[in-house]
Design a protein around this motif. Structure first.
Motif, PDB file in Angstrom:
ATOM      1  N   GLY A  76     -30.022  52.568   2.033  1.00  0.00           N
ATOM      2  CA  GLY A  76     -28.746  53.266   1.982  1.00  0.00           C
ATOM      3  C   GLY A  76     -28.376  53.551   0.540  1.00  0.00           C
ATOM      4  N   VAL A  77     -27.255  54.222   0.366  1.00  0.00           N
ATOM      5  CA  VAL A  77     -26.803  54.613  -0.970  1.00  0.00           C
ATOM      6  C   VAL A  77     -26.539  53.395  -1.848  1.00  0.00           C
ATOM      7  CG1 VAL A  77     -24.941  55.766  -2.237  1.00  0.00           C
ATOM      8  CG2 VAL A  77     -25.905  56.838  -0.212  1.00  0.00           C
ATOM      9  N   THR A  78     -26.014  52.324  -1.275  1.00  0.00           N
ATOM     10  CA  THR A  78     -25.726  51.129  -2.067  1.00  0.00           C
ATOM     11  C   THR A  78     -27.003  50.578  -2.690  1.00  0.00           C
ATOM     12  OG1 THR A  78     -23.853  50.607  -0.648  1.00  0.00           O
ATOM     13  CG2 THR A  78     -24.692  48.826  -2.008  1.00  0.00           C
ATOM     14  N   ASP A  79     -28.075  50.485  -1.902  1.00  0.00           N
ATOM     15  CA  ASP A  79     -29.357  50.029  -2.438  1.00  0.00           C
ATOM     16  C   ASP A  79     -29.851  50.975  -3.523  1.00  0.00           C
ATOM     17  OD1 ASP A  79     -29.417  47.994  -0.534  1.00  0.00           O
ATOM     18  OD2 ASP A  79     -30.754  49.091   0.805  1.00  0.00           O
ATOM     19  N   PHE A  80     -29.768  52.264  -3.248  1.00  0.00           N
ATOM     20  CA  PHE A  80     -30.236  53.278  -4.188  1.00  0.00           C
ATOM     21  C   PHE A  80     -29.531  53.139  -5.539  1.00  0.00           C
ATOM     22  CE2 PHE A  80     -29.698  57.708  -5.801  1.00  0.00           C
ATOM     23  CZ  PHE A  80     -31.007  57.912  -6.190  1.00  0.00           C
ATOM     24  N   LEU A  81     -28.216  53.043  -5.521  1.00  0.00           N
ATOM     25  CA  LEU A  81     -27.457  52.919  -6.768  1.00  0.00           C
ATOM     26  C   LEU A  81     -27.797  51.624  -7.498  1.00  0.00           C
ATOM     27  CD1 LEU A  81     -23.970  54.297  -5.687  1.00  0.00           C
ATOM     28  CD2 LEU A  81     -25.755  55.470  -7.000  1.00  0.00           C
ATOM     29  N   GLU A  82     -28.041  50.548  -6.762  1.00  0.00           N
ATOM     30  CA  GLU A  82     -28.420  49.283  -7.396  1.00  0.00           C
ATOM     31  C   GLU A  82     -29.772  49.405  -8.099  1.00  0.00           C
ATOM     32  OE1 GLU A  82     -28.240  45.556  -8.915  1.00  0.00           O
ATOM     33  OE2 GLU A  82     -26.621  46.755  -8.055  1.00  0.00           O
ATOM     34  N   PHE A  83     -30.722  50.098  -7.475  1.00  0.00           N
ATOM     35  CA  PHE A  83     -32.014  50.333  -8.129  1.00  0.00           C
ATOM     36  C   PHE A  83     -31.815  51.087  -9.439  1.00  0.00           C
ATOM     37  CE2 PHE A  83     -34.355  50.313  -3.812  1.00  0.00           C
ATOM     38  CZ  PHE A  83     -34.579  48.946  -3.904  1.00  0.00           C
ATOM     39  N   LEU A  84     -30.956  52.100  -9.417  1.00  0.00           N
ATOM     40  CA  LEU A  84     -30.710  52.885 -10.629  1.00  0.00           C
ATOM     41  C   LEU A  84     -30.068  52.032 -11.720  1.00  0.00           C
ATOM     42  CD1 LEU A  84     -29.527  56.325  -9.235  1.00  0.00           C
ATOM     43  CD2 LEU A  84     -31.844  55.533  -9.745  1.00  0.00           C
ATOM     44  N   ARG A  85     -29.128  51.164 -11.339  1.00  0.00           N
ATOM     45  CA  ARG A  85     -28.501  50.265 -12.315  1.00  0.00           C
ATOM     46  C   ARG A  85     -29.558  49.368 -12.954  1.00  0.00           C
ATOM     47  NH1 ARG A  85     -25.182  50.050  -8.389  1.00  0.00           N
ATOM     48  NH2 ARG A  85     -22.981  50.401  -8.404  1.00  0.00           N
ATOM     49  N   ARG A  86     -30.413  48.781 -12.107  1.00  0.00           N
ATOM     50  CA  ARG A  86     -31.460  47.881 -12.608  1.00  0.00           C
ATOM     51  C   ARG A  86     -32.453  48.607 -13.502  1.00  0.00           C
ATOM     52  NH1 ARG A  86     -32.927  44.145  -7.345  1.00  0.00           N
ATOM     53  NH2 ARG A  86     -30.824  43.312  -7.055  1.00  0.00           N
ATOM     54  N   ALA A  87     -32.619  49.908 -13.289  1.00  0.00           N
ATOM     55  CA  ALA A  87     -33.514  50.715 -14.114  1.00  0.00           C
ATOM     56  C   ALA A  87     -32.868  51.086 -15.447  1.00  0.00           C
ATOM     57  CB  ALA A  87     -33.930  51.977 -13.362  1.00  0.00           C
ATOM     58  N   GLY A  88     -31.591  50.729 -15.619  1.00  0.00           N
ATOM     59  CA  GLY A  88     -30.925  50.967 -16.887  1.00  0.00           C
ATOM     60  C   GLY A  88     -30.057  52.204 -16.952  1.00  0.00           C
ATOM     61  N   LEU A  89     -29.883  52.905 -15.837  1.00  0.00           N
ATOM     62  CA  LEU A  89     -28.999  54.070 -15.838  1.00  0.00           C
ATOM     63  C   LEU A  89     -27.556  53.590 -15.874  1.00  0.00           C
ATOM     64  CD1 LEU A  89     -31.685  55.269 -14.593  1.00  0.00           C
ATOM     65  CD2 LEU A  89     -30.194  57.050 -13.747  1.00  0.00           C
ATOM     66  N   GLU A  90     -26.765  54.236 -16.693  1.00  0.00           N
ATOM     67  CA  GLU A  90     -25.365  53.854 -16.843  1.00  0.00           C
ATOM     68  C   GLU A  90     -24.474  54.762 -16.004  1.00  0.00           C
ATOM     69  OE1 GLU A  90     -24.332  53.745 -20.953  1.00  0.00           O
ATOM     70  OE2 GLU A  90     -26.046  52.487 -21.461  1.00  0.00           O
ATOM     71  N   ASP A  91     -23.334  54.251 -15.615  1.00  0.00           N
ATOM     72  CA  ASP A  91     -22.316  55.016 -14.892  1.00  0.00           C
ATOM     73  C   ASP A  91     -22.855  55.662 -13.620  1.00  0.00           C
ATOM     74  OD1 ASP A  91     -20.427  54.402 -16.888  1.00  0.00           O
ATOM     75  OD2 ASP A  91     -21.106  56.097 -18.096  1.00  0.00           O
ATOM     76  N   VAL A  92     -23.706  54.952 -12.884  1.00  0.00           N
ATOM     77  CA  VAL A  92     -24.302  55.531 -11.680  1.00  0.00           C
ATOM     78  C   VAL A  92     -23.258  55.830 -10.607  1.00  0.00           C
ATOM     79  CG1 VAL A  92     -26.597  54.584 -12.052  1.00  0.00           C
ATOM     80  CG2 VAL A  92     -24.934  53.285 -10.712  1.00  0.00           C
ATOM     81  N   GLU A  93     -22.139  55.134 -10.661  1.00  0.00           N
ATOM     82  CA  GLU A  93     -21.087  55.387  -9.665  1.00  0.00           C
ATOM     83  C   GLU A  93     -20.472  56.781  -9.824  1.00  0.00           C
ATOM     84  OE1 GLU A  93     -19.233  53.092 -13.064  1.00  0.00           O
ATOM     85  OE2 GLU A  93     -21.005  52.850 -11.839  1.00  0.00           O
ATOM     86  N   PHE A  94     -20.678  57.407 -10.980  1.00  0.00           N
ATOM     87  CA  PHE A  94     -20.150  58.747 -11.221  1.00  0.00           C
ATOM     88  C   PHE A  94     -21.200  59.848 -11.020  1.00  0.00           C
ATOM     89  CE2 PHE A  94     -17.589  55.913 -13.947  1.00  0.00           C
ATOM     90  CZ  PHE A  94     -16.385  56.066 -13.285  1.00  0.00           C
ATOM     91  N   LEU A  95     -22.409  59.456 -10.657  1.00  0.00           N
ATOM     92  CA  LEU A  95     -23.497  60.400 -10.452  1.00  0.00           C
ATOM     93  C   LEU A  95     -23.276  61.163  -9.148  1.00  0.00           C
ATOM     94  CD1 LEU A  95     -26.262  61.153 -11.720  1.00  0.00           C
ATOM     95  CD2 LEU A  95     -27.264  59.389 -10.280  1.00  0.00           C
TER      96      LEU A  95
END
Length: 69
Positions: A32-51
């Motif tokens: 789901g989207v929650t998992d997806f955003l967590e992967f992006l955070r762990r990869a070092g992307l910032e402000d993923v909640e605004f993507l």
């Protein structure tokens, strides 16, 4: 200037979930989207909640967009 990462979300698997890659590295299977955003955070992307998941040029959705899991 740093190059933007290439994010690829594979089509949903028959057993559920979608494989997520950033710059060719598999981060895992998101269910789901929650998992997806967590992967992006762990990869070092910032402000993923605004993507904007629908229109971001960083993300290539294969087999359906962010509402297909």
């Amino acid at each position: 200037m740093a190059r933007a990462p290439r994010i690829v979300v594979q089509p949903p698997s028959p057993t559920g979930g979608r494989r997520v890659r950033v710059d060719g590295v598999i981060l895992g299977v998101a269910y789901g989207v929650t998992d997806f955003l967590e992967f992006l955070r762990r990869a070092g992307l910032e402000d993923v909640e605004f993507l904007d998941l629908e229109t971001s040029p960083l993300i290539e959705w294969r087999g359906g967009g962010p509402t297909v899991w």
